[in-house]
Design a protein around this motif. Structure first.
Motif, PDB file in Angstrom:
ATOM      1  N   ASP A 297      56.636  -3.527  88.488  1.00  0.00           N
ATOM      2  CA  ASP A 297      57.512  -3.579  88.039  1.00  0.00           C
ATOM      3  C   ASP A 297      57.794  -5.014  87.863  1.00  0.00           C
ATOM      4  OD1 ASP A 297      58.298  -1.204  88.783  1.00  0.00           O
ATOM      5  OD2 ASP A 297      58.791  -1.138  90.337  1.00  0.00           O
ATOM      6  N   LEU A 298      58.269  -5.033  86.609  1.00  0.00           N
ATOM      7  CA  LEU A 298      59.445  -6.046  86.257  1.00  0.00           C
ATOM      8  C   LEU A 298      60.869  -6.825  86.808  1.00  0.00           C
ATOM      9  CD1 LEU A 298      58.189  -8.807  84.613  1.00  0.00           C
ATOM     10  CD2 LEU A 298      59.355  -7.308  82.482  1.00  0.00           C
ATOM     11  N   HIS A 299      60.478  -8.069  87.826  1.00  0.00           N
ATOM     12  CA  HIS A 299      62.317  -8.363  88.491  1.00  0.00           C
ATOM     13  C   HIS A 299      62.858  -9.429  87.470  1.00  0.00           C
ATOM     14  CE1 HIS A 299      60.030  -7.642  92.697  1.00  0.00           C
ATOM     15  NE2 HIS A 299      60.412  -6.564  91.703  1.00  0.00           N
ATOM     16  N   VAL A 300      62.783  -8.880  85.826  1.00  0.00           N
ATOM     17  CA  VAL A 300      63.079  -9.905  84.966  1.00  0.00           C
ATOM     18  C   VAL A 300      64.182  -9.244  83.459  1.00  0.00           C
ATOM     19  CG1 VAL A 300      61.638 -11.626  83.808  1.00  0.00           C
ATOM     20  CG2 VAL A 300      63.609 -12.375  83.696  1.00  0.00           C
ATOM     21  N   ASP A 301      64.866  -9.809  82.993  1.00  0.00           N
ATOM     22  CA  ASP A 301      65.078  -9.150  82.516  1.00  0.00           C
ATOM     23  C   ASP A 301      64.658  -9.794  80.354  1.00  0.00           C
ATOM     24  OD1 ASP A 301      66.794  -6.706  83.287  1.00  0.00           O
ATOM     25  OD2 ASP A 301      68.303  -7.683  83.437  1.00  0.00           O
ATOM     26  N   LEU A 302      64.111  -8.590  79.951  1.00  0.00           N
ATOM     27  CA  LEU A 302      63.656  -9.382  79.229  1.00  0.00           C
ATOM     28  C   LEU A 302      64.699  -9.347  77.832  1.00  0.00           C
ATOM     29  CD1 LEU A 302      59.827  -6.818  78.595  1.00  0.00           C
ATOM     30  CD2 LEU A 302      60.294  -9.250  79.406  1.00  0.00           C
ATOM     31  N   ARG A 303      64.674 -10.536  77.039  1.00  0.00           N
ATOM     32  CA  ARG A 303      65.400 -11.049  75.908  1.00  0.00           C
ATOM     33  C   ARG A 303      64.932  -9.697  74.566  1.00  0.00           C
ATOM     34  NH1 ARG A 303      63.825 -17.255  76.218  1.00  0.00           N
ATOM     35  NH2 ARG A 303      65.028 -18.180  77.427  1.00  0.00           N
ATOM     36  N   ASP A 304      65.752  -9.743  74.138  1.00  0.00           N
ATOM     37  CA  ASP A 304      65.706  -8.781  72.622  1.00  0.00           C
ATOM     38  C   ASP A 304      64.325  -8.825  72.252  1.00  0.00           C
ATOM     39  OD1 ASP A 304      68.611  -8.082  73.757  1.00  0.00           O
ATOM     40  OD2 ASP A 304      69.089  -8.353  71.632  1.00  0.00           O
ATOM     41  N   TYR A 305      63.805 -10.256  71.792  1.00  0.00           N
ATOM     42  CA  TYR A 305      62.938 -10.342  71.061  1.00  0.00           C
ATOM     43  C   TYR A 305      61.351 -10.496  71.156  1.00  0.00           C
ATOM     44  CZ  TYR A 305      62.741 -15.194  73.291  1.00  0.00           C
ATOM     45  OH  TYR A 305      62.465 -16.102  74.054  1.00  0.00           O
ATOM     46  N   GLN A 306      61.552 -10.690  72.910  1.00  0.00           N
ATOM     47  CA  GLN A 306      60.734 -10.350  73.829  1.00  0.00           C
ATOM     48  C   GLN A 306      60.155  -8.605  73.779  1.00  0.00           C
ATOM     49  OE1 GLN A 306      62.156 -12.242  77.253  1.00  0.00           O
ATOM     50  NE2 GLN A 306      60.936 -14.215  77.388  1.00  0.00           N
ATOM     51  N   ARG A 307      61.107  -8.234  73.734  1.00  0.00           N
ATOM     52  CA  ARG A 307      60.966  -6.204  74.358  1.00  0.00           C
ATOM     53  C   ARG A 307      60.539  -6.149  72.415  1.00  0.00           C
ATOM     54  NH1 ARG A 307      58.982  -3.162  77.701  1.00  0.00           N
ATOM     55  NH2 ARG A 307      61.219  -3.885  79.167  1.00  0.00           N
ATOM     56  N   GLU A 308      61.016  -7.018  71.982  1.00  0.00           N
ATOM     57  CA  GLU A 308      59.966  -6.238  70.638  1.00  0.00           C
ATOM     58  C   GLU A 308      58.565  -6.407  71.003  1.00  0.00           C
ATOM     59  OE1 GLU A 308      62.106  -8.355  66.737  1.00  0.00           O
ATOM     60  OE2 GLU A 308      63.973  -6.792  67.681  1.00  0.00           O
ATOM     61  N   TRP A 309      58.082  -7.455  71.303  1.00  0.00           N
ATOM     62  CA  TRP A 309      56.988  -8.102  71.333  1.00  0.00           C
ATOM     63  C   TRP A 309      56.254  -6.787  71.808  1.00  0.00           C
ATOM     64  CZ3 TRP A 309      57.689 -14.083  72.967  1.00  0.00           C
ATOM     65  CH2 TRP A 309      58.090 -14.747  71.987  1.00  0.00           C
ATOM     66  N   VAL A 310      56.981  -6.362  73.290  1.00  0.00           N
ATOM     67  CA  VAL A 310      55.777  -5.564  74.154  1.00  0.00           C
ATOM     68  C   VAL A 310      56.425  -4.531  73.909  1.00  0.00           C
ATOM     69  CG1 VAL A 310      56.023  -4.668  76.258  1.00  0.00           C
ATOM     70  CG2 VAL A 310      56.791  -6.802  76.330  1.00  0.00           C
ATOM     71  N   ASP A 311      57.263  -4.522  72.115  1.00  0.00           N
ATOM     72  CA  ASP A 311      56.872  -2.363  72.196  1.00  0.00           C
ATOM     73  C   ASP A 311      56.136  -2.598  71.272  1.00  0.00           C
ATOM     74  OD1 ASP A 311      59.151  -1.915  73.787  1.00  0.00           O
ATOM     75  OD2 ASP A 311      60.557  -2.102  72.098  1.00  0.00           O
ATOM     76  N   ALA A 312      55.935  -4.218  69.983  1.00  0.00           N
ATOM     77  CA  ALA A 312      54.917  -3.476  68.937  1.00  0.00           C
ATOM     78  C   ALA A 312      53.339  -4.173  69.649  1.00  0.00           C
ATOM     79  CB  ALA A 312      55.131  -5.348  68.368  1.00  0.00           C
ATOM     80  N   PHE A 313      53.596  -5.020  70.430  1.00  0.00           N
ATOM     81  CA  PHE A 313      51.995  -4.729  71.749  1.00  0.00           C
ATOM     82  C   PHE A 313      51.320  -3.617  71.713  1.00  0.00           C
ATOM     83  CE2 PHE A 313      49.310  -4.991  74.802  1.00  0.00           C
ATOM     84  CZ  PHE A 313      47.930  -6.002  74.656  1.00  0.00           C
ATOM     85  N   VAL A 314      52.248  -1.971  72.716  1.00  0.00           N
ATOM     86  CA  VAL A 314      51.825  -1.498  73.131  1.00  0.00           C
ATOM     87  C   VAL A 314      51.381  -0.018  72.045  1.00  0.00           C
ATOM     88  CG1 VAL A 314      53.030   0.402  74.372  1.00  0.00           C
ATOM     89  CG2 VAL A 314      53.796  -1.636  75.626  1.00  0.00           C
ATOM     90  N   GLU A 315      52.216  -0.341  70.295  1.00  0.00           N
ATOM     91  CA  GLU A 315      51.599   0.729  69.962  1.00  0.00           C
ATOM     92  C   GLU A 315      50.498  -0.097  69.097  1.00  0.00           C
ATOM     93  OE1 GLU A 315      53.820   1.396  65.506  1.00  0.00           O
ATOM     94  OE2 GLU A 315      54.749   0.806  67.056  1.00  0.00           O
ATOM     95  N   LYS A 316      50.481  -1.383  69.310  1.00  0.00           N
ATOM     96  CA  LYS A 316      49.251  -1.376  68.545  1.00  0.00           C
ATOM     97  C   LYS A 316      47.781  -1.801  69.306  1.00  0.00           C
ATOM     98  CE  LYS A 316      51.244  -4.859  65.335  1.00  0.00           C
ATOM     99  NZ  LYS A 316      51.340  -4.127  64.014  1.00  0.00           N
ATOM    100  N   ARG A 317      48.227  -1.517  70.853  1.00  0.00           N
ATOM    101  CA  ARG A 317      47.098  -1.817  71.771  1.00  0.00           C
ATOM    102  C   ARG A 317      46.219  -2.984  71.739  1.00  0.00           C
ATOM    103  NH1 ARG A 317      43.804   4.044  72.830  1.00  0.00           N
ATOM    104  NH2 ARG A 317      42.497   3.071  71.154  1.00  0.00           N
ATOM    105  N   ALA A 318      46.929  -3.991  70.866  1.00  0.00           N
ATOM    106  CA  ALA A 318      45.917  -5.376  70.729  1.00  0.00           C
ATOM    107  C   ALA A 318      47.290  -6.267  70.017  1.00  0.00           C
ATOM    108  CB  ALA A 318      44.712  -5.184  69.690  1.00  0.00           C
ATOM    109  N   GLY A 319      46.668  -7.910  70.455  1.00  0.00           N
ATOM    110  CA  GLY A 319      47.193  -8.260  69.512  1.00  0.00           C
ATOM    111  C   GLY A 319      47.660 -10.558  69.937  1.00  0.00           C
ATOM    112  N   VAL A 320      48.016 -10.823  69.249  1.00  0.00           N
ATOM    113  CA  VAL A 320      48.378 -12.073  70.179  1.00  0.00           C
ATOM    114  C   VAL A 320      50.073 -12.683  69.568  1.00  0.00           C
ATOM    115  CG1 VAL A 320      47.345 -14.686  69.518  1.00  0.00           C
ATOM    116  CG2 VAL A 320      45.881 -13.139  69.195  1.00  0.00           C
TER     117      VAL A 320
END
Length: 654
Positions: A297-320
């Motif tokens: 569990d993450l103990h910090v709220d992600l900023r909007d753009y950080q959430r976008e990063w996470v969602d984009a990565f999970v979809e692609k499964r690879a990225g920088v």
């Protein structure tokens, strides 16, 4: 002016580029008509604009002047450029003249010519010229918005001109690697962005972009239902004439069908590299094991753009993840770890960063101390989340241990190291997800595309959003050209050559006085002074009476000084390359680069990035000895920042 490869480029300060065929990049793209046979693109008539409706505006008049390429224009020329009648334009220009926006004068060759009242308004306006056959764009006085948009599909080759007057010109080249790595989910999204920023549409350019986009989706690695890896091609021709011609029995075990081949275990990374070099990136869709699940569990709220990063990565499964220091890439990586929920290996350049990662994981996640292991130096722990150095993970005696694990996620921190010989061995480790982290995925050898081949495509390349949202303080960067302290030093430089010249310019004694002056001007700021030369570092340290941290500083002493700096007990530190990356030095409001200008663009961006934090002003001064090669080095180091939308000033020190 020269580009990074050392070849002569084109002057871009006035928006005019030289011989169309002189510097065509050899990128393996399909043959196109020779540029010598093409008409001069600057004389090409622009497509009709939506002008011609309503009264003539000052903006339309400016565009007409720019298109004519002359300082004065006639009403007839404006009428032709704006698709209006000459009578209507003459009346409108008379109205603008009454307002003081334009002026007119009678000349013998033509009854009346018109010109802007404020030439500065015209000179500092953003202008873009597209050269589609060479796939180059010249942009004069681009806005931060334009620079950030261009960075998503083009490579910044060079800049020239005077930034203070607003006439800085940028030369971009659209390479195949830029299209392959463009951070878009579809070709239509990429084309839409290009049309929003380029001065006009070009069907040949868009056709080439479409071809390169399609090339990046022709080969796929996937997992067969029986567990082995399969290489698939979009056509029989591609499999037979590309894959099976370029790959041998070390890579492919046997054909399965006309478009499928059985891949040998462990050959996946080599296949991806070889096909990339052949002009065909590989889409990796393997169904890899994630190992034992981890409930995090993450103990910090992600900023909007950080959430976008996470969602984009999970979809692609690879990225920088590409974001400036202070934007929270480490926290976003923890968000990825939470989303993946599998055993995780975190690779870092050195032990200091391994310790920081452990502390961050314990602070921001539900992971316990027993779930986190470190594998480096004298510590050898394999846990559900393991932090290891690149060097250790690549060693033969340890590699089998790492390769036998079923990692659900591998995080490559400071991923720009991956193309180097020692580090790239870790890219072959098998995992279901690969995540790279870097503020500056560029290397002086221009092989940053290998990062995206080995790890994944870039995510989060638009820094402007972070600046505008206030999450990251945009730095002010200034190159200061420092004179020689005396004739003796200048004569010594003139009589030297090669490496000795570079050393003499870098350690110019006048820089010590300039550092002292800048620190006095910003006496309330926490400052880092960067040097590449130990003697110079010691001289500045002694002159300022502040500590000097370098490779000879014991690890315990280094950590103690960094902690004092973080706490505010120390206001100024002189540091060598040990602080370029991997060391958390928050809230440094001032960075002075006294030497190191022979280093890479990445190094320059890393040092400037030490001031990119969420609050407070951020200042970066880059010192270059006037009249030496340091001037060019300074511009090269800051080019990547300019590409990301950061303004860079230049100033001569009197």
């Amino acid at each position: 002016m020269t580009d990074e490869s050392g070849e002569h480029g084109d002057a871009v300060g006035d928006g005019v580029v030289g011989d169309d065929a002189s510097d065509e990049p050899d990128d393996g793209a399909p043959d196109e008509p020779d540029d010598h046979d093409a008409p001069d693109e600057l004389d090409e008539e622009a497509p009709p604009s939506p002008e011609g409706e309503g009264p003539l505006t000052l903006e339309e008049f400016y565009r007409a002047v720019e298109r004519e390429g002359r300082p004065v224009v006639t009403a007839g020329e404006v009428a032709r450029r704006t698709d209006r009648s000459q009578a209507a334009v003459t009346e409108a220009l008379a109205g603008l003249e009454r307002e003081g926006s334009v002026r007119s004068v009678d000349v013998e060759s033509d009854p009346v010519v018109w010109f802007p009242s404020q030439w500065g308004d015209l000179a500092t306006r953003e202008r873009a010229v597209l050269f589609p056959q060479r796939r180059e764009v010249v942009v004069d006085a681009p806005t931060q918005y334009t620079r950030a948009r261009m960075a998503q599909f083009a490579h910044l080759v060079d800049t020239t001109g005077d930034r203070e007057s607003g006439t800085r010109g940028y030369l971009y080249r659209i390479r195949r690697e830029d299209i392959w790595s463009a951070p878009f989910d579809s070709l239509s999204e990429l084309i839409a962005l290009m049309r929003s920023v380029l001065p006009r549409r070009s069907d040949p350019l868009e056709d080439w972009v479409a071809d390169q986009w399609n090339r990046a989706h022709q080969f796929t690695l996937s997992t067969h239902e029986d567990g082995y890896t399969v290489l698939s091609a979009a056509s029989e021709n591609l499999m037979g004439n590309v894959a099976r011609q370029k790959l041998d029995e070390e890579h492919l075990h046997a054909p399965i069908s006309d478009t499928e081949s059985w891949v040998r275990d462990g050959a996946e990374a080599a296949i991806k590299r070889i096909l990339w070099e052949a002009g065909y990136p590989v889409v990796d869709e393997r169904d890899l094991e994630t190992g034992d699940p981890i409930d995090v569990d993450l103990h910090v709220d992600l900023r909007d753009y950080q959430r976008e990063w996470v969602d984009a990565f999970v979809e692609k499964r690879a990225g920088v993840l590409v974001g400036p220091p202070g934007s929270g890439k480490t926290v976003a990586a923890m968000g990825v770890l939470e989303a993946v929920g599998g055993e995780t290996l975190i690779l870092v350049p050195g032990r200091e960063l391994a310790v920081q990662w452990r502390e961050e994981l314990l602070t921001h996640t539900s992971l316990s101390d027993e779930q986190i292991g470190e594998y480096h130096g004298g510590v050898k722990q394999i846990r559900p989340v393991t932090i290891a150095t690149y060097q250790t993970a690549g060693m033969d005696r340890h590699r089998s241990l790492f390769d036998s694990r079923r990692w659900g996620l591998i995080v490559y921190d400071e991923v720009h190291h991956i193309p180097s010989r020692v580090y790239r061995r870790s890219a072959d480790l098998q995992t279901k997800h690969r995540l790279g982290l870097s503020a500056t995925p560029v290397r002086e050898s221009d092989d940053e595309e290998e990062i995206f081949t080995l790890i994944g495509p870039p995510i989060g390349t638009d820094w402007t959003k972070l600046f505008d949202a206030g999450y990251v303080q945009e730095p002010e960067v200034e190159i200061r050209y420092v004179p020689w302290r005396d004739d003796e030093a200048q004569n010594e430089y003139a009589s030297a050559d090669g490496r000795e010249r570079h050393t003499i310019a870098a350690t110019n004694p006048a820089k010590v006085d300039e550092v002292r002056y800048l620190l006095a001007q910003h006496d309330d700021a926490k400052a880092l002074v960067f040097v590449d030369w130990l003697d110079q570092g010691r001289d500045i340290s002694e002159a300022l009476d502040v500590p000097f941290v370098n490779g000879e500083t014991p690890h315990w002493e280094r950590e103690r000084l960094f902690e004092r700096f973080r706490e505010g007990d120390l206001r100024t530190l002189v540091v060598s390359r040990v602080a370029d990356e991997g060391i958390d030095l928050p809230n440094a409001g001032l960075a002075i680069v006294a030497s190191g200008l022979g280093g890479s663009r990445r190094q320059g961006a890393q040092r400037a990035g030490r001031t990119m934090r969420p609050a407070g002003s951020a200042l970066v001064y880059v010192l270059a000895t006037r009249g030496t090669t340091e001037e060019d080095f300074a511009q090269r180091q800051t080019r990547h920042l300019a590409e990301k939308g950061v303004l860079v000033r230049e100033n001569d020190v009197s």
